[in-house]
Scaffold this active site. Structure first.
Site, PDB file in Angstrom:
ATOM      1  N   PRO A   1       0.757  -1.233   0.123  1.00 24.79           N
ATOM      2  CA  PRO A   1      -0.110  -0.284  -0.188  1.00 24.79           C
ATOM      3  C   PRO A   1       0.525   1.636  -0.050  1.00 24.79           C
ATOM      4  O   PRO A   1       1.921   1.365   0.145  1.00 24.79           O
ATOM      5  CB  PRO A   1      -0.959  -0.041   1.104  1.00 24.79           C
ATOM      6  CG  PRO A   1      -0.804  -1.782   1.940  1.00 24.79           C
ATOM      7  CD  PRO A   1       0.698  -1.911   1.036  1.00 24.79           C
ATOM      8  N   CYS A   2       0.106   2.318  -0.346  1.00 18.65           N
ATOM      9  CA  CYS A   2       0.830   3.670  -0.404  1.00 18.65           C
ATOM     10  C   CYS A   2       1.751   3.991   1.129  1.00 18.65           C
ATOM     11  O   CYS A   2       0.727   3.444   2.803  1.00 18.65           O
ATOM     12  CB  CYS A   2      -0.412   4.396  -0.656  1.00 18.65           C
ATOM     13  SG  CYS A   2      -0.859   5.091   0.243  1.00 18.65           S
ATOM     14  N   LEU A   3       2.284   4.554   1.297  1.00 21.59           N
ATOM     15  CA  LEU A   3       3.223   5.145   1.503  1.00 21.59           C
ATOM     16  C   LEU A   3       2.428   6.028   3.574  1.00 21.59           C
ATOM     17  O   LEU A   3       2.610   5.816   4.687  1.00 21.59           O
ATOM     18  CB  LEU A   3       5.016   5.867   2.208  1.00 21.59           C
ATOM     19  CG  LEU A   3       5.520   5.217   1.616  1.00 21.59           C
ATOM     20  CD1 LEU A   3       6.824   5.198   1.468  1.00 21.59           C
ATOM     21  CD2 LEU A   3       5.467   3.667   2.262  1.00 21.59           C
TER      22      LEU A   3
ATOM     23  N   SER B   1      -0.625   5.084   4.018  1.00 26.15           N
ATOM     24  CA  SER B   1      -1.236   4.629   5.026  1.00 26.15           C
ATOM     25  C   SER B   1      -0.266   3.511   6.410  1.00 26.15           C
ATOM     26  O   SER B   1      -1.143   3.209   7.152  1.00 26.15           O
ATOM     27  CB  SER B   1      -1.605   2.584   4.353  1.00 26.15           C
ATOM     28  OG  SER B   1      -0.506   2.348   3.779  1.00 26.15           O
TER      29      SER B   1
END
Length: 272
Positions: A170-172, A174
């Protein structure tokens, strides 16, 4: 579940812009769209401080192997105060910027559809980004073909694609607890910690969660429960990270190993 099913969905689009983040779902979609539509499939990527560098590199490696170009777009989330505040619906604001940029690219290239790698499993989760997708008329070809996450990985393996078993990434953003503002420095700290631990320890699963001025490292719980030597090695690496954080990320006051191990979505809170 087979390639022709998803290929027929993509062929029905005629032209499309594919939102390719660099995770398994969007990478497979990029490959299939390119194979089905050739130059009529525009593969787009939003490089950002919130996107793991490994994901961007993986997309460009796939592009090299498959022979497609990548169009970079600016989703603008780092200029959006609503996103930076990190509210419960943070993903809505991020995806709104992304799909606005991709819709503009679709108009520029004459593409009739913006397509995402959303799969059936995603529909059962809380994903405010799907609301943004609906706002912009984004299509979800894997959903239209009835494919779940396991189907996508199985298809990638059947096609011999190198990214088939890459762990979820997931994107950082998150990793930053709901309500703790997102900053470039916090995103950089997350990336630094996770990259360092992967390189030093060879970990497949590692998360650096930031809550206020505290960072906690999560790893596979089985490593903490079953192997005292391995746990000691991880604890030593985290202690070394603490020394490096004091030099590079002074806003992070403490960093430690979470004794509970990894749990999905621990940084997300509906009541920050």
């Amino acid at each position: 579940m087979n390639t022709p099913d998803i290929a027929s969905v993509l062929a029905g689009y005629g032209t499309c812009v594919v939102a390719a983040s660099g995770g398994v779902d969007s990478l497979l979609l990029a490959v299939l769209a390119h194979r089905a539509l050739g130059a009529e499939a525009v593969i787009a990527h939003a490089a950002s401080p919130a996107v793991p560098a490994g994901d961007t590199a993986r997309l460009y490696e796939t592009a090299r192997m498959e022979g497609f170009a990548v169009r970079q777009v600016d989703a603008g989330e780092m200029r959006d105060p609503r996103y930076l505040e990190n509210p419960v619906d943070r993903c809505y604001h991020c995806k709104t910027g992304l799909y606005r940029a991709l819709s503009a690219l679709a108009r520029e290239t004459g593409a009739g559809v913006v397509a995402s790698g959303t799969n059936l499993d995603d529909l059962s989760d809380y994903r405010p980004g799907l609301v943004a997708a609906k706002d912009f008329g984004v299509r979800h070809p894997f959903v239209e073909a009835g494919l779940a996450k396991a189907d996508i990985r199985a298809m990638a393996r059947a096609l011999g694609l190198f990214f088939a078993d890459v762990p979820a990434s997931p994107c950082l953003g998150s990793r930053i607890h709901t309500g703790t503002p997102i900053t470039r420095e916090r995103l950089a700290a997350v990336a630094f910690a996770e990259d360092a631990l992967r390189e030093r320890l060879g970990l497949d699963l590692v998360r650096c969660r930031i809550h206020g001025d505290t960072a906690r490292i999560e790893v596979d719980p089985s490593l903490l429960a079953s192997d005292a030597g391995r746990r000691g090695e991880i604890e030593a690496a985290v202690a070394e990270l603490g020394r490096q954080f004091r030099e590079h990320f002074p806003d992070i006051a403490t960093i430690g190993l979470d004794p509970r191990g990894y749990a999905r979505g621990r940084a997300f809170h509906t009541t920050p």
